[in-house]
Design a protein around this motif. Structure first.
Motif, short mmCIF file in Angstrom:
data_model
loop_
_atom_site.label_atom_id
_atom_site.label_comp_id
_atom_site.label_asym_id
_atom_site.label_seq_id
_atom_site.Cartn_x
_atom_site.Cartn_y
_atom_site.Cartn_z
N LEU A 10 35.28 37.78 34.30
CA LEU A 10 34.82 38.59 33.53
C LEU A 10 33.79 38.04 32.46
O LEU A 10 33.70 36.97 32.50
CB LEU A 10 35.93 39.00 32.35
N THR A 265 39.57 43.91 30.36
CA THR A 265 38.31 44.65 31.22
C THR A 265 37.17 43.59 31.43
O THR A 265 37.35 42.81 31.12
CB THR A 265 37.86 45.93 30.56
N ALA A 266 36.23 44.21 32.36
CA ALA A 266 35.05 43.43 32.76
C ALA A 266 34.30 42.89 31.51
O ALA A 266 33.44 42.09 31.70
CB ALA A 266 34.17 44.28 33.62
N GLU A 267 34.33 43.66 30.23
CA GLU A 267 33.61 43.42 29.26
C GLU A 267 34.42 42.53 28.27
O GLU A 267 33.88 42.14 27.30
CB GLU A 267 33.28 44.62 28.49
N LEU A 319 43.25 42.61 36.42
CA LEU A 319 41.83 42.71 36.86
C LEU A 319 41.79 41.67 38.07
O LEU A 319 41.85 40.39 37.76
CB LEU A 319 40.96 42.15 35.66
N SER A 321 40.07 38.65 40.01
CA SER A 321 39.15 37.79 39.62
C SER A 321 37.83 37.56 40.95
O SER A 321 37.07 37.29 40.24
CB SER A 321 39.88 36.40 39.41
#
Length: 645
Positions: A10, A265-267, A319, A321
């Motif tokens: 992330l 999240t990715a953000e 998520l 990795s």
């Protein structure tokens, strides 16, 4: 990656966003105020046993584990006792270890963290590991399983003190715990939680907020904010209990009687609508588990010790990795270099002409000199020769009437080539003097040897220039003649020469690895071997060549993600794979991160090194913490991991 703090894979929660919130909070409403606040459906839970316990854990099978002054308790969902282990315990975490339950707790009277490997249904203890007493009061502890399944224990103490210990391998407790590193934590830290998929340690700071630290043993000691108290974040008054649930984090806001949840999240961390915990007075401790798209919660009220349970929707998934890669282990390590800080840099190996087991590893101390080690890592010699950055070795140098082996290093004190003669029997080094160069900031260096025996030293400057010197000592004094110049656009460092094929490989740290002819009269036209931003992440550091009987391999230090990339060393330079070097729990050798230089040999050095050896600089020495050193890895383990021929 572990050394630069970021989520894996992330993007890190931007610190600049926190600073923006700080500067503008007085003038504009917080984004958190726009979230609707809902009530949580709480149900009082009164177990038949362990009513006085503050430390609770929801196990994945639905059972509950508790710790109090009467011992450890295993209860079913109705609060009935399944098993008990007598003692006086506080703080609690647990993991499955094979078919058994590994329990981490604290023996209250002695303030000693204790690991118990017990039968999961009876709490019958099979193995026990007691850590040394802490010189601080233990507030809490958290278990962590790293990417090689080694077990660690984080200890959270008062006044910002804390420690990370290695306590187990993938299959069992260690006979003795190994101290990994000391932790600098917030002074008001009391709770912790670990996300093993993202290698994150979450810690509260009661009157400030929630922080995330790198949990991996090779992580640097940095932190990022997850959420802060208003007006800088969505928390209201007092941050208390923390728990990780797949896909996110939950935290208690004790005085505000709220449960805050964060989805990963990715953000970064996305704050969800908080839940009001009506009926509680001061919720302080929290444990949770995921069940069929929901989170089952167990909450301890610090005011009166009452317990509450609930279920809330939790459809979020962990998520991915996308950073898994083979892991190999070092089998030996050198003594630390004498200089503190970022000191060790580049190794080279001198092969004994008749007894490979007597070969030597040379390692630069870029603050003060050059160390010489045996194959067990013991330092045999140290030469105070100045700030030596890179070093390389070639045999068959004619110095007057004597033929000897030669080591050359880049000397940053004098922007010169520093030459050493190597005793062909004992492997000892002696200073042969320096060769001046016109470079302004000499940096990397490698050596090459032509088919007719001529020996070259190729040095580079931070400005991108490369100078190739032909070395000659027939007069009795070592001299160098500049025979070729070329350059790259940005800063280089590592380079290596394939003497058999007369290829030179150079690393442009933020751009690519390049190949060109090594001959002094050859073209300087370059061919791109591999770019940055693929498996290689800047900076490109060390380069080394493994001379396979049929074809060579190029090994690249990809410092940006703490890995090593292997390609063919012949066109079209096919990618063979990447690997990392993890800790060896059984031998007590820490893993490797932030590697600068490396070297590899295909020579049979005997024993585990029969297929050769990789030597790498370790940017962070741990277990115990100390000055930097070099690690030795059997080439066979790399070949097996990457399925090389």
């Amino acid at each position: 990656m572990y050394h630069r703090f970021r989520l894996t894979p992330l993007a890190a929660l931007a610190l600049s966003g926190l600073l923006t919130a700080c500067s503008g909070a007085a003038d504009q409403p917080s984004a958190y105020s726009e979230r609707s606040v809902q009530n949580a459906a709480l149900q009082a839970w009164s177990p038949a046993h362990a009513q006085s316990a503050e430390s609770w854990l929801l196990l994945n099978n639905g059972q509950r584990l508790a710790a109090n002054a009467d011992g450890l308790w295993l209860l079913d969902a109705r609060g009935q006792k399944r098993a008990q282990h007598s003692g006086n315990f506080s703080a609690l975490d647990a993991r499955m270890l094979g078919e058994q339950l590994l329990i981490a707790t604290t023996e209250t009277a002695l303030q000693q963290p204790t690991l118990l490997q017990a039968d999961a249904d009876s709490l019958t203890v099979r193995r026990k590991l007691v850590l040394p007493s802490s010189d601080y009061r233990i507030e809490n502890l958290c278990l962590y399983r790293d990417d090689a399944s080694n077990l660690h224990l984080f200890i959270i103490g008062e006044e910002g003190k804390g420690d990370q210990w290695l306590v187990g391998s993938a299959s069992q407790l260690l006979e003795q715990a190994a101290h990994v590193r000391s932790l600098g934590l917030p002074p008001e830290a009391e709770h912790c939680a670990v996300d093993e998929q993202q290698h994150l340690l979450y810690v509260n700071e009661e009157s400030v907020g929630i922080w995330a630290y790198g949990a991996h043993p090779e992580a640097e000691l940095g932190r990022q904010p997850v959420d802060m108290l208003a007006p800088f974040g969505g928390l209201q008054e007092l941050v208390a209990g923390l728990t990780v649930i797949p896909g996110g984090l939950m935290a208690l806001d004790a005085d505000a009687r709220q449960l805050h949840s964060y989805r990963l999240t990715a953000e970064g961390w996305e704050a969800l609508a908080p839940l009001v915990l009506d009926g509680t007075v001061e919720p302080e401790r929290l444990t949770a588990r995921a069940v069929d798209g929901q989170a089952e919660l167990l909450i301890v009220d610090g005011d009166d010790g009452r317990l509450y349970q609930s279920r809330i929707d939790w459809p979020h998934k962990t998520l991915n990795s996308n950073e898994s890669m083979p892991m190999v282990q070092p089998l030996a390590q050198t003594e630390s270099v004498p200089s503190v800080g970022d000191a060790a840099d580049d190794p080279a190996i001198w092969l004994h002409p008749t007894d490979p087991a007597q070969s030597r590893v040379l390692g630069t101390d870029k603050r003060n000199g050059l160390a010489v080690y045996d194959l067990q890592g013991q330092q045999l010699q140290y030469l105070h020769a100045g700030r030596l950055n890179n070093v390389d070795v070639r045999s068959g140098f004619q110095l007057g009437e004597q033929q000897l082996d030669l080591a050359v290093a880049s000397n940053r004190d004098h922007n010169s080539l520093q030459l050493f003669g190597i005793d062909p029997v004992a492997g000892g080094l002696r200073d042969l003097g320096q060769i001046a160069t016109p470079l302004d900031e000499i940096y990397g260096l490698c050596m090459g040897q032509a088919a007719d025996g001529r020996i070259y030293a190729i040095a580079n400057d931070k400005d991108g220039r490369f100078l190739q010197y032909r070395l000659d000592g027939r007069s009795g004094e070592a001299r160098g003649e500049l025979v070729r110049e070329f350059s790259v656009a940005t800063q280089p460092e590592g380079c290596v020469v394939d003497d058999q094929r007369q290829h030179l490989f150079i690393g442009e740290e933020g751009e690519a690895v390049w190949a060109l002819d090594a001959g002094e009269d050859a073209s300087t036209e370059m061919t791109r071997v591999i770019n940055v931003d693929g498996p290689v992440e800047a900076d490109i550091e060390g380069l080394a060549l493994y001379q396979h009987p049929e074809h060579p391999y190029l090994v690249i230090s990809s410092q940006g993600n703490d890995s090593y990339v292997v390609t063919d060393a012949e066109p079209p330079f096919a990618l063979r794979g990447s690997f990392r070097i993890g800790l060896n729990a059984e031998l007590g050798i820490d893993g490797v991160s932030e590697t600068d230089g490396l070297e590899v040999t295909s020579a049979n050095l005997g024993g585990p090194w029969s297929a050769g050896m990789l030597m790498v600089q370790d940017g962070r020495k741990r277990m115990p913490e100390g000055n930097q050193n070099y690690k030795y890895v059997p080439w066979q383990s790399i070949a097996d991991a990457l399925q090389l021929d």
